[in-house]
Design a protein around this motif. Structure first.
Motif, short mmCIF file in Angstrom:
data_model
loop_
_atom_site.label_atom_id
_atom_site.label_comp_id
_atom_site.label_asym_id
_atom_site.label_seq_id
_atom_site.Cartn_x
_atom_site.Cartn_y
_atom_site.Cartn_z
N LEU C 76 -3.27 14.37 10.79
CA LEU C 76 -2.13 13.48 11.01
C LEU C 76 -2.44 12.45 12.09
O LEU C 76 -2.88 12.80 13.17
N SER C 77 -2.18 11.18 11.77
CA SER C 77 -2.38 10.14 12.77
C SER C 77 -1.03 9.48 13.06
O SER C 77 -0.38 8.97 12.17
N LEU C 78 -0.64 9.50 14.32
CA LEU C 78 0.66 8.94 14.69
C LEU C 78 0.53 7.56 15.31
O LEU C 78 1.49 7.01 15.79
N GLY C 79 -0.69 7.02 15.31
CA GLY C 79 -0.84 5.70 15.91
C GLY C 79 -1.63 4.78 15.00
O GLY C 79 -2.41 3.96 15.45
N HIS C 80 -1.42 4.94 13.68
CA HIS C 80 -2.32 4.28 12.75
C HIS C 80 -2.23 2.76 12.78
O HIS C 80 -3.21 2.08 12.48
N ALA C 81 -1.07 2.22 13.14
CA ALA C 81 -0.92 0.76 13.17
C ALA C 81 -1.93 0.14 14.13
O ALA C 81 -2.37 -0.99 13.94
N ALA C 82 -2.32 0.88 15.16
CA ALA C 82 -3.30 0.36 16.11
C ALA C 82 -4.58 -0.07 15.41
O ALA C 82 -5.21 -1.05 15.80
N PHE C 83 -4.96 0.65 14.36
CA PHE C 83 -6.23 0.34 13.70
C PHE C 83 -6.11 -0.90 12.83
O PHE C 83 -7.08 -1.63 12.66
N LEU C 84 -4.90 -1.14 12.29
CA LEU C 84 -4.66 -2.43 11.65
C LEU C 84 -4.89 -3.53 12.67
O LEU C 84 -5.48 -4.57 12.38
N GLY C 85 -4.40 -3.27 13.89
CA GLY C 85 -4.53 -4.24 14.96
C GLY C 85 -5.99 -4.49 15.31
O GLY C 85 -6.42 -5.64 15.45
N VAL C 86 -6.77 -3.42 15.42
CA VAL C 86 -8.19 -3.58 15.75
C VAL C 86 -8.87 -4.43 14.69
O VAL C 86 -9.61 -5.37 14.99
N GLY C 87 -8.58 -4.14 13.41
CA GLY C 87 -9.17 -4.91 12.33
C GLY C 87 -8.76 -6.37 12.38
O GLY C 87 -9.59 -7.27 12.30
N ALA C 88 -7.46 -6.60 12.55
CA ALA C 88 -6.93 -7.97 12.54
C ALA C 88 -7.53 -8.79 13.68
O ALA C 88 -8.04 -9.89 13.46
N TYR C 89 -7.48 -8.24 14.89
CA TYR C 89 -7.98 -9.00 16.04
C TYR C 89 -9.48 -9.20 15.96
O TYR C 89 -9.98 -10.29 16.26
N THR C 90 -10.21 -8.14 15.59
CA THR C 90 -11.66 -8.30 15.52
C THR C 90 -12.04 -9.41 14.55
O THR C 90 -12.82 -10.30 14.87
N LEU C 262 4.95 4.48 12.21
CA LEU C 262 5.94 5.32 11.53
C LEU C 262 6.15 4.85 10.10
O LEU C 262 6.21 5.66 9.18
N VAL C 263 6.27 3.53 9.94
CA VAL C 263 6.50 3.00 8.60
C VAL C 263 5.37 3.42 7.66
O VAL C 263 5.61 3.85 6.53
N LEU C 264 4.12 3.37 8.16
CA LEU C 264 2.99 3.78 7.32
C LEU C 264 3.12 5.25 6.92
O LEU C 264 2.85 5.61 5.77
N LEU C 265 3.53 6.08 7.87
CA LEU C 265 3.70 7.50 7.55
C LEU C 265 4.81 7.70 6.53
O LEU C 265 4.70 8.52 5.62
N ILE C 266 5.90 6.93 6.69
CA ILE C 266 7.01 7.07 5.74
C ILE C 266 6.53 6.64 4.35
O ILE C 266 6.87 7.26 3.35
N ILE C 267 5.71 5.59 4.31
CA ILE C 267 5.19 5.12 3.02
C ILE C 267 4.48 6.25 2.27
O ILE C 267 4.80 6.54 1.12
N ILE C 268 3.56 6.93 2.96
CA ILE C 268 2.80 7.94 2.22
C ILE C 268 3.65 9.17 1.92
O ILE C 268 3.43 9.86 0.94
N THR C 269 4.65 9.42 2.76
CA THR C 269 5.48 10.59 2.52
C THR C 269 6.43 10.35 1.37
O THR C 269 6.59 11.20 0.49
N VAL C 270 7.07 9.19 1.38
CA VAL C 270 8.01 8.88 0.30
C VAL C 270 7.26 8.77 -1.02
O VAL C 270 7.72 9.25 -2.05
N GLY C 271 6.08 8.17 -0.97
CA GLY C 271 5.28 8.05 -2.19
C GLY C 271 4.80 9.40 -2.67
O GLY C 271 4.62 9.62 -3.86
N GLY C 272 4.58 10.32 -1.74
CA GLY C 272 4.10 11.64 -2.12
C GLY C 272 2.81 11.95 -1.40
O GLY C 272 1.78 11.33 -1.67
#
Lengths: 291, 260, 341, 378
Positions: C76-90, C262-272
């Motif tokens: 479980l990753s609770l800070g996944h948006a940070a990695f979107l950030g790393v990708g975007a900024y890099t 959180l939104v990313l986690l909700i996405i995968i949970t709601v999707g299954g």
């Protein structure tokens, strides 16, 4: 003057973290559950205290504290029964449980926003602005309430765990759920008790926090730093949660001064990661709970 | 001692003040069925965990084929040829029986993470081989017609068999069975006994931790007895059955001293 | 060591399971249906639908990676948006400051996110609850770095003047080409991850997520596979992040907060949990549906929370689980009807 | 899933068709934070705009036109604001967009409106660089941070004779751009900057900063942030017994500031976008009277800004329709022709670069009430 005031304000905020961390630790001990809604429980306590105060503005602060604790405790009882217990019974995976607590946190925060509004609220009582001079240092009077409550809590929890059947049962369940079930301890009951106590402690943290700052729907984030505190002091340890809270509080005020206040929010987690690197189970790990 | 495949040397493990396994030295002969017995709390399961690498010893060594494997982690021991089952079957509940056994083939596979994404012919060859081998194993333990049933929906006996099939998929030369007949009915027990004999006949070495004396005595070539973490006796089933100390250990002790 | 298998003697080898192959075929069929829907519906609707589909694709890519990491391997990753950030900024900084070509910048940024993920994994070589809290803390730290390292990231103000996407000298900046590029990203990510789940590594991930002790007992090196899956999850998030600034034309740390994790986690949970198409459907639900409930924006987060709780209590397998259940039931009803006719 | 998607598509299509049906209706998007911690800006601006719109529709000031406001929530998140704006332009076919409230979301919206060539008018955004991008499709009603804080600095020096100024700066785009202008004017006038500290937007405990500040012993403090942080800073200054004239940006007009800061808020200064009662013109008095008749209280500064935004818009529609057809382009041109328009906050002119010229009131809190300290009108 500078240093003393910083240390005192760090320690007081540390006490608030410590109270939330205690709740976090107790639930983990009793149910093996990481309750991410604990910070929002704190927020709820703060708002319930506010509501009590707007209904009865003349009530002494201590009564407000008690009312909020009881109301939030009841609330915690209901949440445990309705949401967590069925999931635990189903033997749901840790991930489901964590996501469930996250969901409850989101619902609490946003329901509070709709109910109490998006603007922060302030306790309109003298205590919010009262200053006491001790040895030439101006200190908010609520500091003494916070430290006093923390002391009482530690004493009360100690008595609970060593002198009462409920407390002993709680300890037994956390150490060996199977055996304690054989001994006639109902793990469901202990998890209810743990949840109610944790919610009451969270509420107390919220009410005590209010005169220092204000109450707002998004203050659950404060509670999240308390998680770091609980882990620094080893999950499940009462003493550790308190010391962890104090460490985080101090590190934030002093560390904020050194590396710049704009990084204050990171400090709690940086300290946590550093501590875990050195001692993977936290500072006050008890070896008996290896498995 | 060239015929020894697995051995322990002065193996010791203590938890806090309690010494669960105390200075145990024994050897398992290649191609034999070796029983490890003892009253409750004698340290059998701990010994198993030490051999399979789930926990590390306080002192002593574990030797496999003459090689010191004491410091190897559990997963690496599987690659050398030791595989185990658990007292209560530990399965992947959401996988089908077939997928479970295919997962058991892990150490024999070559296609890694990048290969899984970017290799085509090699991957489909390997997948086909793994699948057919796994179907074969399922057939051998009588679960061929349950290949597509999720592990969580299997009966207790089937779960046990599935766990064995999964262990066999790693093609181990030594298989450690932890209470393999616990909870099984006599028919299922007989089936397992036959399976174990067949495995030995194809060159495997079997180590059994067992409660069921009749089962272990009827099957084993040699038996080691542990009591209170110490080695009590070793010999053929007949020797063990007539050993005074063993009889005392099993029958002569007051029941209160038996720990869970 | 003898390598002859116990099976070779008595058992008819060479047999295969029809249903395993059918389930793999179904996975690819679903892949085709999902990608065809994406390829047809937004272009038919045009305009804003293209824009929103591009954003859906970005979230879907990140969610696919997170699904492998959380839904399959149980990390479980609770800070996944940070990695979107790393990708975007890099990616943006490489293009903006050093003129690195778009595709190279994307590759480096994806790799960088995976490496930062590995760093997190190594720093916090922890299991269970400790790892979860550490990922949360890591997310906060990355966010604060992005917000405060003003000389490089532009701080809270963020960055504007994002260079347009340029591939082999051609500049792509209109909605349709952004959409097409996002679809290619999505199709490639989805296909690769689907292939991954259909093989040895995918089974190892699932084994790890379902029973770690058992996985180790059959020789799966848990620690290395955990690191690998963290790298995959974080790399996918980084890849998704590289598109975001080009779609929005700006880059701001507010896009990478705890709320987005959180939104990313909700996405995968709601999707299954565990389902790749579920992750994509979840992204559609969480990005598109709020657009059509504009009047109820105020209740959006509350609804998300309720959705999360309801999924956890009543549909632990998410939308994917419900669809699967329906399909099985329909098939069950049709099967007997086929035989007489 | 396919069916669901197409159903959503059909919905979008019908929305778009409905938009084309009545030609007399002008659709105006309005984007701002309606939820989240900065909701007060969005909700109050929207309320003020709606109030002005009702009056305008009733009075027939719009002629044959009718304005339909389409609000959307940014929650203070720039990405969300951009997405909402893109939707309004593509699906709702709006004439123009009002928004955003914070500078970050306004910048994000500009990245959508500018390439789409749709005019955007921000009621509140202050970041100076928003109007320095050569963009012909953006203007605003609020003074720039540069003008706002720069004038505040001059006011502090000239009216309050500040000699040594300590600056506490919210570490985000908003606080930093205020601080830049404030610091520049202070230094230009040869006054000492006793210290300048940035704090995290989420900060709650300012005692470490404040005790350092106490030692610097400044004779004027400027807090450049939002009411949640300025309130706590003023409160904690009171707790530490630091009594220095304090400029708390726009906060003194916000009731929560007074609640948070408590007794220590007494005497705090601020500059406002708008201050009810500070404008003596007919339009200024009429607004306060009308608002009081409906809500039984004075309007807040954001309600005032929302109101004036709508008045400016109505005037622009009049100008555009007088000149021909009201289009995305003609409405923009009409905005840039606004000069000395009497609205609630005084006389407003839109400058060629999109900035505004209008009065700036400075206020002081005395016994829980705001007093006009100085009205800068140049």
């Amino acid at each position: 003057m500078n240093a003393v005031i910083q240390i005192l304000s760090g320690l007081t905020i540390g006490c608030i973290y410590g109270l939330v961390a205690l709740g976090f630790s107790m639930i983990f001990r009793a149910m093996g559950l990481v309750n991410f809604a604990q910070g929002d429980i704190m927020m709820l306590g703060g708002f319930l205290g506010y509501t009590a105060l707007s209904i009865a503005p003349e009530l002494p602060f201590v009564f407000i504290l008690v009312i909020a604790m009881i109301a939030t405790g009841l609330f915690g009882f209901v949440i445990e029964r309705v949401a967590y217990r069925p999931a635990l019974k189903r033997n749901a995976d840790q991930i489901y449980l964590v996501l469930l607590t996250l969901g409850i946190g989101i619902v609490l925060a946003n329901a509070a926003r709709l109910f109490w509004g998006a603007n922060p609220v302030v306790y309109k009582i003298p205590l919010t602005f009262d200053i006491v001079h001790v040895g030439g240092y101006p200190l908010p009077r609520v500091y003494f309430y916070i430290v006093g409550f923390m002391t009482l809590t530690i004493i009360a929890l100690n008595l609970l765990f060593t002198k009462t059947w409920t407390g002993l049962a709680l300890r037994a369940v956390s150490q060996d759920p199977t055996t304690s079930r054989l001994m006639g301890i109902d793990p469901g009951r202990s998890s209810s008790v743990a949840f109610v106590i944790a919610s009451m402690l969270g509420a107390a943290a919220g009410v005590l926090y209010a005169p220092l700052f204000y109450v707002s729907f998004d203050m659950g984030a404060v509670g999240l730093k308390a998680f770091a505190a609980a882990i620094i002091g080893s999950l499940g340890s009462v003493f550790g949660a308190v010391v962890g809270g104090l460490i985080v509080g101090l590190a934030e005020t002093i560390g904020g001064q050194i590396i710049g206040t704009e990084f204050q929010d990171s400090i709690a987690f940086a300290v946590m990661i550093a501590v875990l690197l050195l001692r993977p189970q936290g500072l006050f790990a008890q070896n008996r709970r290896v498995a | 001692m060239t015929n020894t495949i697995l051995a322990t040397e002065k193996l010791t493990r203590s938890f806090g003040g309690l010494v669960a396994v105390d200075d145990v030295t024994f050897a398992v002969e290649r191609g034999s069925i070796h029983g490890l017995i003892g009253p409750n709390g004698a340290g059998k399961t701990t010994a198993f965990n030490l051999i399979s690498g789930l926990i590390a010893p306080s002192s002593g060594r574990v030797l496999f084929d003459g090689r010191d494997i004491t410091s190897l982690p559990a997963h690496a021991r599987v690659a050398t040829g030791i595989c185990r089952t658990f007292q209560t079957p530990q399965l992947f509940e959401d996988m089908t029986a077939l997928e479970t056994v295919m997962t058991g083939c892990h150490v024999k596979g070559r296609i890694g993470i990048a290969g899984g994404m970017f290799k085509f012919a090699a991957k489909s060859r390997e997948e086909a081989a793994i699948e057919s081998k796994s179907m074969g194993l399922l057939a051998e333990i009588g679960l061929a017609d349950h290949a597509d049933v999720q592990a969580r929906n299997l009966s207790y006996g089937q779960r046990r068999s599935l766990e064995i099939a999964r262990a066999l998929a790693a093609e181990p030369s030594v298989i450690l069975f932890d209470e393999v007949t616990a909870g099984l009915n006599p028919v299922e027990t007989d089936f397992i006994a036959n399976l174990i004999r067949r495995l030995r006949d194809t060159g495997r070495t079997i180590v059994l931790v067992e409660h069921d004396m009749r089962f272990v005595m009827g099957l084993s070539d040699r038996v080691t007895v542990l009591n209170f973490g110490r080695l009590l006796a070793e010999g053929t089933p007949a020797e063990i059955l007539s050993n005074e100390q063993v009889i005392e250990a099993y029958l002569g002790r007051p029941k209160e001293k038996v720990r869970g | 060591m003898s390598s002859s298998t116990a099976t070779s003697a008595a058992v008819p080898t060479g047999s295969t399971s029809l249903s395993l192959q059918r389930s793999r075929r179904t996975d690819w069929l679903v892949f085709l249906v999902v990608m065809a829907t994406f390829a047809l519906v937004p272009p038919l609707l045009g305009g804003f639908a293209l824009y929103i589909a591009t954003i859906v694709a970005i979230f879907a890519i990140a969610a696919l990676g997170l699904q492998i990491m959380v839904g399959l391997a149980g990390q479980l990753s609770l800070g996944h948006a940070a990695f979107l950030g790393v990708g975007a900024y890099t990616s943006v900084l490489l293009q903006k400051l050093y003129g690195v070509p778009f595709l190279a910048a994307v590759a480096i940024a994806t790799l960088a996110s995976a490496l930062v993920g590995l760093l997190m994994g190594q720093l916090v070589r922890l299991s269970g609850i400790y790892f979860k809290i550490a990922t949360f803390g890591f997310g906060i730290i990355v966010y604060q770095l992005l917000s405060n390292w003003s000389s490089v990231t532009g701080g809270h103000t963020g960055l504007i003047g994002i260079p347009p996407i340029r591939i082999l000298g051609t500049v792509f900046r209109d909605r349709l080409s952004m959409f097409i590029i996002a679809m290619i990203y999505l199709a490639v990510t989805y296909a690769l991850l689907l292939r991954l789940t259909h093989g040895r590594a995918g089974r190892a991930f699932r084994a790890l997520g379902q029973n770690e002790a058992a996985a180790q007992s059959i020789g799966i090196p848990a620690a290395s596979y955990k690191m690998a899956v963290i790298a995959i999850g974080c790399g996918a998030a980084g890849l998704a992040g590289t598109l975001l600034p080009h779609v929005y034309n700006f880059l701001n740390p507010e896009e990478f907060t705890w709320l987005q994790s959180l939104v990313l986690l909700i996405i995968i949970t709601v999707g299954g949990l565990g389902s790749l198409p579920g992750a994509i459907v979840g992204a559609v639900v969480l990005v598109v549906v709020p657009e059509y409930l504009r009047a109820f924006q105020e209740y959006k987060m509350l609804a998300y929370g309720v959705l999360l709780i309801v999924s956890m209590i009543f549909m632990p397998r998410g939308i994917a689980g419900i669809v699967q259940g329906l399909v099985t039931r329909i098939r069950g009803r049709h099967a007997p009807a086929e035989t007489p006719s | 899933m396919l069916r669901n998607l197409s159903r959503l598509g059909a919905l979008a299509l019908s929305l778009a068709l409905a938009g084309q049906a009545s030609a007399q209706t002008l659709k105006i998007g309005i984007v701002g934070p309606l939820s989240g911690p900065s909701a007060v800006y969005g909700t109050e601006t929207l309320e003020g705009a709606r109030f002005a719109l009702e009056a305008a529709q009733a009075s027939g000031a719009l002629g044959s036109y009718k304005i339909e406001l389409i609000p959307d929530d940014s929650a203070g998140n720039p990405g969300r604001a951009a997405q909402a704006t893109a939707r309004m332009i593509a699906s709702d076919d709006v004439l123009m967009v009002i928004g955003g409230s914070t500078s970050a979301e306004t910048q994000a919206m500009i990245e959508v409106t500018r390439p789409a060539e749709v005019f955007q008018f921000s009621p509140l955004a202050q970041a100076t660089n928003l109007t320095q991008q050569g963009n012909k499709w953006f203007a605003r009603l609020s003074q720039t941070a540069d003008a706002f804080a720069g004038n505040a600095a001059i006011w502090a020096i000239e009216r309050h004779k500040a000699k040594s100024v300590y600056m506490l700066v919210r570490n985000d785009n908003y606080g930093q751009s205020l601080a830049e202008a404030f610091g520049r004017e202070i230094e230009a006038k040869g006054i000492k900057v006793a210290g300048r500290v940035a704090y995290e937007p989420a900060a709650k405990d300012f005692k470490p900063i404040l005790s350092t500040m106490g030692q610097a012993n400044p004779d004027f403090v400027a807090i450049l942030g939002l009411y949640t942080d300025t309130g706590l800073i003023v409160k904690q200054m009171g707790e530490l017994g630091i009594k220095v004239p304090t400029y708390a940006n726009t906060s003194p007009a916000i009731p929560q500031f007074i609640e948070i800061a408590g007794p220590a808020s007494d005497g705090a200064y601020g500059a406002l976008y708008y201050f009810a009662g500070s404008i003596d013109t007919a339009a200024g008095k009429k607004f306060v009277a009308d608002w009081n008749a409906k809500f039984k209280r004075d309007p807040s500064q954001y309600e005032g800004m929302g109101y004036d935004t709508m008045l400016v818009l109505v005037e622009a529609v009049k100008k555009a329709s007088a000149a021909g057809k009201v289009t995305r382009e003609s409405i923009r041109d009409a905005f840039f022709k606004i000069a000395d328009l009497p609205v609630a906050s005084g006389n407003v002119s839109i400058l060629p670069n999109g900035d505004v010229k209008r009065p700036l009131p400075f206020v002081q809190l005395k016994d829980g009430k705001l007093k006009l300290d100085f009205l800068l009108d140049k």
